[in-house]
Motif scaffolding. Structure first.
Motif, PDB file in Angstrom:
ATOM      1  N   ASP A 300       5.204  -0.535   2.390  1.00 35.01           N
ATOM      2  CA  ASP A 300       4.433  -0.517   1.207  1.00 35.01           C
ATOM      3  C   ASP A 300       3.208  -1.673   1.524  1.00 35.01           C
ATOM      4  N   LEU A 301       3.549  -2.678   2.246  1.00 32.88           N
ATOM      5  CA  LEU A 301       2.489  -3.452   2.801  1.00 32.88           C
ATOM      6  C   LEU A 301       1.406  -3.057   3.498  1.00 32.88           C
ATOM      7  N   VAL A 302       1.535  -2.107   4.285  1.00 34.51           N
ATOM      8  CA  VAL A 302       0.787  -1.322   5.211  1.00 34.51           C
ATOM      9  C   VAL A 302      -0.024  -0.268   4.200  1.00 34.51           C
ATOM     10  N   ASN A 303       0.818   0.292   3.704  1.00 28.89           N
ATOM     11  CA  ASN A 303       0.150   1.466   2.597  1.00 28.89           C
ATOM     12  C   ASN A 303      -0.984   0.852   1.474  1.00 28.89           C
ATOM     13  N   GLN A 304      -0.621  -0.465   0.884  1.00 25.68           N
ATOM     14  CA  GLN A 304      -1.413  -1.040  -0.102  1.00 25.68           C
ATOM     15  C   GLN A 304      -2.727  -1.604   0.849  1.00 25.68           C
ATOM     16  N   ARG A 305      -2.433  -2.101   2.150  1.00 26.48           N
ATOM     17  CA  ARG A 305      -3.535  -2.628   2.594  1.00 26.48           C
ATOM     18  C   ARG A 305      -4.699  -1.397   3.133  1.00 26.48           C
ATOM     19  N   MET A 306      -4.038  -0.415   3.565  1.00 28.32           N
ATOM     20  CA  MET A 306      -5.048   0.774   4.048  1.00 28.32           C
ATOM     21  C   MET A 306      -5.446   1.300   2.523  1.00 28.32           C
ATOM     22  N   GLU A 307      -4.756   1.450   1.592  1.00 29.13           N
ATOM     23  CA  GLU A 307      -5.457   1.756   0.401  1.00 29.13           C
ATOM     24  C   GLU A 307      -6.814   1.001  -0.388  1.00 29.13           C
ATOM     25  N   LYS A 308      -6.271  -0.158  -0.039  1.00 28.87           N
ATOM     26  CA  LYS A 308      -7.467  -1.353  -0.428  1.00 28.87           C
ATOM     27  C   LYS A 308      -8.774  -0.876   0.240  1.00 28.87           C
ATOM     28  N   TYR A 309      -8.747  -0.770   1.638  1.00 31.54           N
ATOM     29  CA  TYR A 309      -9.907  -0.913   2.534  1.00 31.54           C
ATOM     30  C   TYR A 309     -10.620   0.613   2.118  1.00 31.54           C
ATOM     31  N   ALA A 310      -9.611   1.752   1.909  1.00 39.96           N
ATOM     32  CA  ALA A 310     -10.010   3.032   1.777  1.00 39.96           C
ATOM     33  C   ALA A 310     -11.115   3.265   0.399  1.00 39.96           C
ATOM     34  N   ASN A 311     -10.557   2.342  -0.510  1.00 39.45           N
ATOM     35  CA  ASN A 311     -11.314   2.433  -1.881  1.00 39.45           C
ATOM     36  C   ASN A 311     -12.621   1.755  -1.869  1.00 39.45           C
ATOM     37  N   MET A 312     -12.893   0.701  -0.715  1.00 37.34           N
ATOM     38  CA  MET A 312     -14.230   0.088  -0.810  1.00 37.34           C
ATOM     39  C   MET A 312     -15.220   0.986  -0.556  1.00 37.34           C
ATOM     40  N   GLY A 313     -16.350   0.836  -1.554  1.00 38.31           N
ATOM     41  CA  GLY A 313     -17.460   1.603  -1.538  1.00 38.31           C
ATOM     42  C   GLY A 313     -17.317   2.886  -2.015  1.00 38.31           C
ATOM     43  N   VAL A 314     -16.162   3.398  -2.629  1.00 40.39           N
ATOM     44  CA  VAL A 314     -16.258   4.285  -3.522  1.00 40.39           C
ATOM     45  C   VAL A 314     -16.943   4.430  -4.785  1.00 40.39           C
ATOM     46  N   PHE A 315     -17.676   5.476  -4.940  1.00 38.58           N
ATOM     47  CA  PHE A 315     -18.096   5.588  -6.224  1.00 38.58           C
ATOM     48  C   PHE A 315     -17.942   6.755  -6.949  1.00 38.58           C
ATOM     49  N   LYS A 316     -17.503   6.898  -8.313  1.00 36.17           N
ATOM     50  CA  LYS A 316     -17.212   7.926  -9.328  1.00 36.17           C
ATOM     51  C   LYS A 316     -18.141   7.919 -10.244  1.00 36.17           C
ATOM     52  N   GLY A 317     -18.735   9.180 -10.159  1.00 35.41           N
ATOM     53  CA  GLY A 317     -19.696   9.163 -11.194  1.00 35.41           C
ATOM     54  C   GLY A 317     -19.114   9.712 -12.700  1.00 35.41           C
TER      55      GLY A 317
END
Length: 317
Positions: A300-317
């Motif tokens: 869970d720690l690794v999945n949460q960390r990867m998701e945190k960085y994957a969501n950076m810079g994502v823009f939802k119009g």
């Protein structure tokens, strides 16, 4: 105490207050009222100056020569429990990157961070806080050791960037930083990152991937320093103030962009004005966030960390 350019009005008032107090001690003249007036003006001046600091002024505060560095934080937080560890087991021990085991209360942590010097001799010894590839490899070795024994990692960032010299590039500076970023995303223990001074470029990112990223109030975090940005865009360092504004590098900007998790408040005037209070704030923040992470499974720690960085810079119009 050293003063920055924008702090000169404070310096004048503090000198006046000191002279007034000396007169009161050395003569029979009652200067209590005058001292109180100067103190009131001093408080007003500090509040006005530090309330609306520009991005460049915060950069200057992050570089203040009296500001506590990484080892100051670690020694204050851990006391006698800190045991420094050395070497990357490959090339040599990088003095710009320090690390070791220490305790906060009964909990052990692996502390890693860049260390600057206090004078000309120690600045050269620490290479001005700019780590070579062996520094990042030492950091990775310590992180892997922490993972092996289930010890959480705390990284303290304070660097003007990774060392840009030819020999550093020959020994694989880019690969060492990239390897650290890759390995930190999948490290199976909690990682808490605190920016305590300058957070510049890949030099900061090389130990900057964390489950939680915190910034002290008067620090900065950016892909490039204002001076370097100015020299590239305007071919001169004269536009560093405009560059600092454009880069959005302050703790407030970073929090607004959701690139960090929390801003740690500093004493009025900066961390160097009340070092003990700053150390306490950093220690409390580390403990608080470790308590929220310690019960997560490694997966869970690794999945949460990867998701945190994957969501950076994502823009939802």
């Amino acid at each position: 105490m050293e003063y920055l350019d924008f702090e000169l009005p404070i310096k004048e008032l503090e000198e006046q207050l000191q002279k007034c107090q000396v007169i009161g001690k050395e003569s029979e003249v009652d200067v209590t009222g005058t001292c109180l007036q100067i103190e009131k003006k001093l408080i007003e001046a500090k509040t006005k100056i530090y309330k609306d600091l520009t991005a460049w002024q915060r950069v200057q505060l992050s570089r203040h020569p009296d500001r506590p560095y990484t080892l100051d934080h670690i020694r204050a937080i851990c006391g006698e429990t800190f045991l420094e560890l050395h070497g990357d087991r490959n090339f040599k021990d990088d003095k710009a990157m320090i690390g070791g085991l220490g305790k906060i209360g009964d909990q052990s942590f692996m502390f890693i961070g860049q260390q600057k010097g206090y004078n000309t001799k120690t600045r050269q010894y620490r290479n001005f806080g700019m780590a070579n590839p062996e520094g990042y490899r030492k950091a990775l070795r310590l992180m892997k050791s922490a993972e092996k024994f289930g010890i959480p990692v705390v990284t303290l960032i304070d660097t003007p960037g990774a060392y840009p010299g030819l020999e550093a590039e020959e020994r694989g500076q880019g690969e060492a930083i990239a390897r650290n970023i890759f390995e930190m995303t999948r490290l199976k223990v909690p990682i808490i990152t605190v920016i305590v001074g300058e957070g510049a470029s890949g030099g900061a990112l090389g130990i900057g991937v964390g489950d939680v990223v915190l910034m002290l109030e008067n620090t900065w975090y950016s892909v490039i320093s204002p001076e370097s940005c100015s020299s590239i865009l305007w071919h001169s360092w004269e536009y560093k103030e405009q560059a600092a504004d454009a880069l959005k590098l302050t703790s407030t900007d970073m929090k607004k962009q959701k690139l960090i998790d929390e801003i740690i408040k500093e004493p009025l005037g900066g961390a160097h004005r009340d070092r003990e209070r700053t150390f306490k704030s950093v220690s409390n923040a580390i403990v608080k966030y470790y308590d929220t992470l310690k019960n997560l499974s490694p997966k869970d720690l690794v999945n949460q960390r990867m998701e945190k960085y994957a969501n950076m810079g994502v823009f939802k119009g």
